[in-house]
Design a protein around this motif. Structure first.
Motif, PDB file in Angstrom:
ATOM      1  N   VAL A   1      -1.808   4.705   1.562  1.00 19.47           N
ATOM      2  CA  VAL A   1      -1.111   4.558   2.841  1.00 19.47           C
ATOM      3  C   VAL A   1      -2.053   5.033   3.942  1.00 19.47           C
ATOM      4  O   VAL A   1      -2.801   5.996   3.763  1.00 19.47           O
ATOM      5  CB  VAL A   1       0.176   5.407   2.851  1.00 19.47           C
ATOM      6  CG1 VAL A   1       0.921   5.224   4.172  1.00 19.47           C
ATOM      7  CG2 VAL A   1       1.058   5.049   1.682  1.00 19.47           C
ATOM      8  N   LYS A   2      -2.065   4.337   5.055  1.00 16.41           N
ATOM      9  CA  LYS A   2      -2.907   4.746   6.168  1.00 16.41           C
ATOM     10  C   LYS A   2      -2.485   6.128   6.648  1.00 16.41           C
ATOM     11  O   LYS A   2      -1.317   6.380   6.932  1.00 16.41           O
ATOM     12  CB  LYS A   2      -2.809   3.738   7.318  1.00 16.41           C
ATOM     13  CG  LYS A   2      -3.840   3.976   8.416  1.00 16.41           C
ATOM     14  CD  LYS A   2      -3.853   2.848   9.430  1.00 16.41           C
ATOM     15  CE  LYS A   2      -4.923   3.078  10.480  1.00 16.41           C
ATOM     16  NZ  LYS A   2      -4.966   1.975  11.472  1.00 16.41           N
ATOM     17  N   THR A   3      -3.443   7.055   6.702  1.00 13.93           N
ATOM     18  CA  THR A   3      -3.144   8.442   7.050  1.00 13.93           C
ATOM     19  C   THR A   3      -2.669   8.533   8.494  1.00 13.93           C
ATOM     20  O   THR A   3      -3.375   8.120   9.415  1.00 13.93           O
ATOM     21  CB  THR A   3      -4.391   9.322   6.869  1.00 13.93           C
ATOM     22  OG1 THR A   3      -4.882   9.156   5.539  1.00 13.93           O
ATOM     23  CG2 THR A   3      -4.058  10.789   7.105  1.00 13.93           C
ATOM     24  N   PRO A   4      -1.473   9.084   8.722  1.00 19.39           N
ATOM     25  CA  PRO A   4      -0.982   9.201  10.102  1.00 19.39           C
ATOM     26  C   PRO A   4      -1.702  10.316  10.843  1.00 19.39           C
ATOM     27  O   PRO A   4      -2.149  11.294  10.242  1.00 19.39           O
ATOM     28  CB  PRO A   4       0.501   9.535   9.913  1.00 19.39           C
ATOM     29  CG  PRO A   4       0.561  10.240   8.591  1.00 19.39           C
ATOM     30  CD  PRO A   4      -0.503   9.613   7.738  1.00 19.39           C
ATOM     31  N   GLN A   5      -1.838  10.150  12.146  1.00 15.94           N
ATOM     32  CA  GLN A   5      -2.437  11.178  12.971  1.00 15.94           C
ATOM     33  C   GLN A   5      -1.443  12.324  13.144  1.00 15.94           C
ATOM     34  O   GLN A   5      -0.268  12.117  13.437  1.00 15.94           O
ATOM     35  CB  GLN A   5      -2.819  10.609  14.349  1.00 15.94           C
ATOM     36  CG  GLN A   5      -3.490  11.598  15.277  1.00 15.94           C
ATOM     37  CD  GLN A   5      -4.868  11.999  14.791  1.00 15.94           C
ATOM     38  OE1 GLN A   5      -5.567  11.184  14.188  1.00 15.94           O
ATOM     39  NE2 GLN A   5      -5.250  13.228  15.045  1.00 15.94           N
TER      40      GLN A   5
ATOM     41  N   ASP B   1       5.227  10.179   3.773  1.00  8.67           N
ATOM     42  CA  ASP B   1       6.438   9.539   3.269  1.00  8.67           C
ATOM     43  C   ASP B   1       6.151   8.060   3.057  1.00  8.67           C
ATOM     44  O   ASP B   1       5.890   7.321   3.997  1.00  8.67           O
ATOM     45  CB  ASP B   1       7.576   9.730   4.274  1.00  8.67           C
ATOM     46  CG  ASP B   1       8.867   9.067   3.798  1.00  8.67           C
ATOM     47  OD1 ASP B   1       8.947   8.747   2.592  1.00  8.67           O
ATOM     48  OD2 ASP B   1       9.772   8.871   4.620  1.00  8.67           O
ATOM     49  N   SER B   2       6.162   7.643   1.788  1.00 10.71           N
ATOM     50  CA  SER B   2       5.878   6.237   1.477  1.00 10.71           C
ATOM     51  C   SER B   2       7.145   5.428   1.240  1.00 10.71           C
ATOM     52  O   SER B   2       7.069   4.249   0.925  1.00 10.71           O
ATOM     53  CB  SER B   2       4.972   6.165   0.233  1.00 10.71           C
ATOM     54  OG  SER B   2       5.629   6.702  -0.888  1.00 10.71           O
TER      55      SER B   2
ATOM     56  N   ASN C   1       0.843  -1.196   0.000  1.00 13.89           N
ATOM     57  CA  ASN C   1       0.000   0.000   0.000  1.00 13.89           C
ATOM     58  C   ASN C   1       0.882   1.252   0.000  1.00 13.89           C
ATOM     59  O   ASN C   1       1.454   1.625   1.025  1.00 13.89           O
ATOM     60  CB  ASN C   1      -0.922  -0.005   1.213  1.00 13.89           C
ATOM     61  CG  ASN C   1      -1.912  -1.148   1.185  1.00 13.89           C
ATOM     62  OD1 ASN C   1      -1.975  -1.882   0.203  1.00 13.89           O
ATOM     63  ND2 ASN C   1      -2.697  -1.299   2.231  1.00 13.89           N
ATOM     64  N   ARG C   2       0.975   1.885  -1.170  1.00 17.59           N
ATOM     65  CA  ARG C   2       1.804   3.083  -1.305  1.00 17.59           C
ATOM     66  C   ARG C   2       0.990   4.309  -1.713  1.00 17.59           C
ATOM     67  O   ARG C   2       1.493   5.420  -1.719  1.00 17.59           O
ATOM     68  CB  ARG C   2       2.911   2.851  -2.332  1.00 17.59           C
ATOM     69  CG  ARG C   2       3.862   1.703  -1.998  1.00 17.59           C
ATOM     70  CD  ARG C   2       5.032   1.661  -2.963  1.00 17.59           C
ATOM     71  NE  ARG C   2       5.863   0.480  -2.764  1.00 17.59           N
ATOM     72  CZ  ARG C   2       6.816   0.385  -1.838  1.00 17.59           C
ATOM     73  NH1 ARG C   2       7.038   1.398  -1.031  1.00 17.59           N
ATOM     74  NH2 ARG C   2       7.535  -0.724  -1.718  1.00 17.59           N
ATOM     75  N   GLY C   3      -0.258   4.108  -2.139  1.00 19.88           N
ATOM     76  CA  GLY C   3      -1.062   5.239  -2.572  1.00 19.88           C
ATOM     77  C   GLY C   3      -0.633   5.810  -3.901  1.00 19.88           C
ATOM     78  O   GLY C   3      -0.935   6.961  -4.208  1.00 19.88           O
TER      79      GLY C   3
END
Length: 739
Positions: A660-664, A522-523, A456-458
């Motif tokens: 990519v899972k969105t970071p908080q 950052d992926s 998963n890289r978006g």
């Protein structure tokens, strides 16, 4: 049997079970999915960030769906698609965000979401949005003079003769809802009732229509004068239902030809209350006997014919105007009781001109209803909302992405004498670090369905389709995973002087915030957890460790003893020396270049100076339906085929990978008070899970921005009950008063 072979057989079993007719569908009421999209705001300026959370649910139970693992999300404007994304679902949920760039035009947009399985039912979730670009000129569309219209409705859709009917009406001029007053009159001008419509254009009145008598609604114009609107003609064979809500009960009064009928109340597809109807005597039901949800009420006559289905409200938006005034730039805790479940939490500044929100409690029936309505007002407002009751399809066209992603296509040939049946199609992902291959077999029409995994890289990754039979020429046609078109209604954006004040304030705030924050993901450091197609090789050869020769064949002659090259009728091919002597080595070996099957004869003509290494597996391999006696996996120095030209049976393309899972965001504004904090979005928690029912403490920091804010919680309990909560509060400047 290898894991790949087992996985393919399992998927074929699923395919067999799912390719069913409508008769089987009828026995599976939980077959449909739906998506609820929660966004942090339905109107944004350029420079602000759209944040969204999506719940993929069973359309029946409101619980997380186990059918689909991937969600398709698109942002669509009147000029076309802005972005297309794919998200991996975890426990039926995912989230993302989109920074609205300065190039965005002012206008209406839609965030749409669906799974592959939902496409069988033409189901799509839509969240309407408005983007405003204050740095580009905007001319309001010419206001076309439209007539005032009045719509009438009852629960059943019929006006019943000689019975007391509760009639709901809506007054509007185009898309503008009007608050008006007037009266209902009979043919002779006799007044039946005084009426008025609220700010949402909705009103109601009681009438007992006589047979073959015409009635009119007389509407007063603010400028003076009247307008007349005909009511529907009543019917003496009709069936109706009047619904009256109170705080502790719901009163249902059948009217018309209702004798020997049956009234049903359903929740999550199940009948929870069923009553015989022999008269027009009211049926009273305590709210405590019903789930806190939007239910459905329906009626079947004595012949068992369904006469109507309507929503029935035993829930409403939980709103609280908190008297608490919070200090700006301060740490804060707000408490809220929540049941076990999954939610999204947003704390954001409110504006007078903001667009109405979508709420989970009304989402199942696709209702978009105003806020601040009581039960009776909700019942009336829902009269003009269309509740779709789509029939189940006779056949399905799209299998669900139950565990892996799916790629669908057709193998074609221009020669009638060449078969496309039972051919192996190989998908190779050369953009990954590991050997990532999937194999599928074509059906009688050349169709194939590949299941695959990606990191998963978006973004897109390089992909290749091949058909490793090189005696004939084939081509590929791929199906688009995203919908080709959407049925969306775009309305022109009209900005009035009152909105300009909000836009000016938000524009300044946005510029300040972006000066100190740049969104980025950052992926590069994302872990590759995809299992390689071949776990281990027998031998590995780095070409730089040996003398390089002019031809690839010479390398095998000189120092690669586990395999060789043979030539028959001018065609060269690789032969891998299989260790298991009991096997009858009639299968061809498989030659891979950067993970892509290639014609051995063509590869042997390729420059060995571009080859970095070769791995050899000298045993029989099963890649699903593709069987090979040995594998030679070559890697080029450059990667992605290294300039090698595959002349036939090949399609190179870019394949979109999930986001990519969105970071908080973890910016600590309290640490350095010298940095301006101009946030209007104080908190966004797209995946807020409550593991134990009770009072939850929601922590956040207020910013330098003052004014009215609201805490919005949307989601679903563990039992599938939708929850929508709004808490309003105020933030004022922090003062240091000394006693």
């Amino acid at each position: 049997m290898t894991q790949t072979d087992k996985r393919t057989n399992r998927y074929l079993a699923i395919l067999t079970l799912l390719l069913v007719t409508v008769g089987v569908f009828a026995q599976a009421p939980n077959v449909r999915e739906r998506v609820f999209i929660d966004v942090n705001a339905h109107d944004l300026l350029v420079g602000e960030t759209l944040q969204y959370s999506a719940f993929c649910l069973s359309n029946t139970t409101n619980k997380p769906s186990s059918l689909s693992k991937y969600l398709y999300v698109e942002l669509v404007g009147e000029g076309g698609v802005i972005f297309q994304r794919k998200h991996q679902l975890e426990n039926g949920k995912t989230s993302g965000e989109f920074f609205v760039p300065s190039s965005t035009q002012t206008g209406q947009y839609y965030l749409v979401a669906y799974t592959r399985w939902m496409r069988n039912f033409d189901d799509v979730a839509q969240a309407p949005l408005v983007f405003i670009n204050p740095y580009q000129g905007h001319i309001n569309a010419d206001i076309v003079a439209t007539d005032v219209e009045v719509e009438f409705s009852t629960v059943s859709g019929a006006l019943v003769t000689n019975a007391s009917n509760n009639v709901v009406f809506k007054v509007h001029q185009g898309d503008k809802l009007l608050s008006r007053k007037g009266r209902v009159i009979s043919e002779g001008g006799k007044q039946i009732a005084d009426i008025f419509s609220d700010i949402n254009g909705i009103g109601a009145f009681e009438i007992i229509p006589e047979k073959e008598i015409n009635y009119q609604l007389l509407l007063e114009n603010p400028e003076g004068g009247f307008q007349f609107f005909d009511l529907p003609i009543s019917t003496d064979t009709g069936v109706g239902l009047n619904i009256l809500h109170s705080d502790d009960q719901i009163e249902l009064t059948p009217i018309g030809e209702v004798k020997s009928g049956r009234l049903y109340i359903k929740h999550q597809g199940k009948v929870i209350i069923e009553r015989d109807v022999q008269s027009t005597y009211p049926i009273r039901i305590k709210r405590t006997e019903l789930p806190q949800d939007v239910l459905s009420v329906s009626f079947k006559d004595a012949q068992g014919i369904s006469r109507f289905v309507a929503p029935l409200f035993n829930t409403k938006l939980e709103q609280e105007a908190s008297p608490t005034v919070l200090d700006s730039r301060s740490p804060t805790v707000m408490e809220q009781h929540l049941a076990k479940g999954s939610y999204s939490v947003s704390i954001r500044k409110t504006f007078v001109s903001q667009q109405p929100q979508l709420h989970s409690i009304f989402s199942k029936e696709g209702l978009s209803l105003p806020e601040n309505l009581d039960y009776n007002e909700l019942q009336r407002a829902s009269s003009f909302e269309t509740i779709e009751n789509k029939p189940l399809p006779e056949y399905i066209s799209f299998l669900p992405e139950y565990r892996y992603q799916l790629l669908e296509g057709i193998l074609k040939t221009e020669r009638d004498t060449v078969s496309v049946v039972n051919k192996n199609v190989v998908l190779s992902l050369t953009g990954e670090n590991t050997l990532n291959m999937s194999v599928a077999r074509t059906d009688r029409e050349g169709r194939f369905l590949l299941e695959y995994q990606t990191v998963n890289r978006g973004k897109t990754t390089s992909a290749h389709l091949t058909m490793p039979e090189f005696d004939n020429e084939y081509s590929f046609e791929l199906s688009n995973g995203f919908k080709e078109e959407h049925q969306l209604n775009f309305s022109p954006i009209v900005i009035d002087t009152a909105q300009l004040v909000d836009i000016r304030e938000r524009s300044i705030i946005s510029q300040l915030e972006n000066a100190y924050f740049t969104p980025s993901i950052d992926s590069l450091g994302i872990e590759n957890n995809i299992t390689t197609a071949i776990n281990s090789f027998t031998a590995h050869y780095e070409f730089d460790d040996y003398v390089r020769f002019r031809t690839l064949k010479e390398h095998f002659v000189e120092y690669i003893p586990v395999a060789g090259v043979r030539e028959k009728r001018g065609e060269k091919r690789f032969v891998v020396h299989i260790l298991d002597q009991s096997l009858n080595s009639e299968m061809e070996s498989l030659a891979l270049l950067d993970g892509v099957p290639v014609n051995p004869s063509d590869l042997l003509e390729f420059s060995p100076y571009r080859i970095k290494s070769v791995d050899v597996a000298n045993k029989r391999y099963f890649f699903g339906s593709l069987i090979a006696d040995g594998v030679l996996s070559f890697k080029t120095i450059e990667g992605n085929l290294g300039g090698f030209d595959i002349t036939s049976n090949h399609l190179a393309f870019d394949l979109l990978t999930p986001e990519v899972k969105t970071p908080q965001r973890e910016t600590d504004y309290m640490k350095d008070l010298r940095i301006p904090d101009s946030r209007i979005q104080l908190l966004w928690l797209p995946d807020y899970t409550v593991n134990q029912e009770g009072t939850q403490q929601i922590q956040f920091n207020t910013s330098d921005v003052q004014g009215d804010f609201e805490l919005v919680i949307e989601g679903f309990t563990e039992e599938g009950i939708p929850i929508s909560i709004i808490k309003k509060f105020m933030v004022k400047a922090h003062t240091n008063e000394k006693g």
